[in-house]
Enzyme design. Structure first.
Site, PDB file in Angstrom:
ATOM      1  CG  ASP A 161     -89.052  33.614 -67.429  1.00  0.00           C
ATOM      2  OD1 ASP A 161     -89.276  34.722 -66.918  1.00  0.00           O
ATOM      3  OD2 ASP A 161     -89.933  32.937 -67.991  1.00  0.00           O
ATOM      4  CE  LYS A 182     -71.576  40.591 -68.733  1.00  0.00           C
ATOM      5  NZ  LYS A 182     -70.712  41.548 -69.421  1.00  0.00           N
TER       6      LYS A 182
END
Ligand code: 3IX
Length: 237
Positions: A161, A182
Site C-alpha cells: 500500500d 504467490k
C-alpha cells in the site's frame, strides 16, 4: 533463516543495551508523549540505514543512492509524522475541528515507523519521476511474523500500500488493493517492491507492483491498487 533472525534480534538487543539513553522496548509501555516531546524523533528521517539493516539491504541502498547522483532517481525521506501541505490536505479533508481531534491525535504516528530499529518495518523508497515508478527496499523484522518464520501477509499488504501510494505523489486514499500472494516471504529477509503508475483517469490512479527477492528469482507477490486523489471540495466525515 530462523538462526539468522535470532542472531539479528540478539544484535539488536545488544545494540540497544550499548546505546546510552536508548528507549526501552515499546512493550514497556513508555508514554508515547515522552517520545514526541523530543523534536529529534519527530523530524528524524527514518529511510536511512541503521545497524539492523542486513548486508543485502545496505548494498541495494548504496546502489540506488548512486542512481540518485544524476537526478534520475530520488530517495524519499520518511517521518513518523510530518506537517507538510499534504498532511494538511488530509487533516482538512478528514478531521472535524469541532471534535477536538487535534488533541486526540497529538500522539499519532505512521504505524510502519512505530517499531524500534530492526523489529518492524525497515524500508526506503526510491522514485523515478520521469518513469512514474518507485522501488521500495523492505526488510520485515521479527515483530512482523505471521506463520512461524514467515512475514505476515498483512505486513506485506501494508508495505505494498505504501509502495503504491509513493508512486502517486500527492494526497490520495487507497480505494482498492488486490494482492496475489504467490510465495511466502521469509521473516527478516529483504524484498524489492517495484511499483508503477499504469493509468490516470481524472482523480483515479491505477497502479501495480510486484514483490521479488533480491536476486529477482522469486516472485513473492503481485498487486494492483486504485487510489483516489482527495477532493478538497468534499469532506468525508
Ligand atoms: C497511500 C500512500 C499515500 C501517500 C500520500 C503522500 C503524502 C501524504 C503525506 C503524509 C501521509 C504519509 C504517509 C501515508 C501513508 C500511508 C497511507 C495509508 C493509506 C491508507 O491506508 S488509506 C485508508 C484506507 N482507505 C480508506 O479508508 C478509503 C475509504 N474511502 C474513501 O474515503 C472514499 O471512498 C474515497 C476517498 C476513496 C473516494 O471517495 P470520494 O467521495 O472522494 O470519491 P467518489 O466516491 O466520488 O469516487 C471517485 C471515483 O472513484 C471511483 N471509486 C471509488 N472507490 C472505488 C473502488 N473501491 N473501486 C472502484 N472505483 C472506485 C468512483 O466510482 C468514482 O469514479 P468515477 O469518477 O469514474 O465515477
Amino acid at each position: 533463516m530462523l538462526r539468522s533472525c535470532t542472531a539479528g534480534l540478539r544484535s539488536i538487543w545488544a545494540l540497544r543495551g550499548r546505546r546510552e539513553g536508548a528507549p526501552r522496548l515499546s512493550t514497556d509501555l513508555q508514554p508515547a508523549r515522552r517520545l514526541f516531546s523530543t523534536e529529534k524523533v519527530i523530524h528524524k528521517d527514518w529511510a536511512l540505514p541503521n545497524p539492523s539493516w542486513s548486508k543485502d539491504l545496505k548494498l541495494l541502498f548504496d546502489q540506488f543512492m548512486k542512481k540518485c547522483e544524476d537526478g534520475s532517481w530520488e530517495r524519499l525521506p520518511s517521518y513518523k509524522r510530518r506537517s507538510t501541505q499534504e498532511s494538511e490536505d488530509f487533516t482538512t479533508y478528514f478531521l472535524d475541528p469541532k471534535l477536538g481531534e487535534e488533541e486526540r491525535l497529538s500522539q499519532a504516528q505512521l504505524f510502519t515507523r512505530g517499531f524500534e530499529d530492526g523489529l518492524g518495518f525497515e524500508y526506503v523508497i526510491f522514485k523515478n519521476n520521469d518513469e512514474k515508478r518507485t522501488v521500495c527496499l523492505f526488510q520485515g523484522g521479527p515483530y512482523l511474523q505471521g506463520v512461524p518464520g514467515l512475514l505476515h501477509g498483512g505486513a506485506m499488504a501494508t508495505m505494498i500500500d505504501i509502495a503504491l501510494g509513493s508512486c502517486t505523489g500527492g494526497a490520495v486514499m487507497t480505494a482498492n488493493l488486490n494482492i496475489n500472494f504467490k510465495r511466502p516471504v521469509p521473516l527478516c529477509s529483504v524484498v524489492v517492491i517495484n511499483s508503477q503508475l499504469d493509468k490516470l483517469e481524472g482523480r483515479k490512479l491505477f497502479l501495480s507492483c510486484n514483490v521479488r527477492s533480491v536476486d529477482e528469482k522469486t516472485l513473492y507477490s503481485e498487486a494492483t491498487g486504485l487510489f483516489i486523489k482527495v477532493d478538497p471540495e468534499k469532506r468525508s466525515t
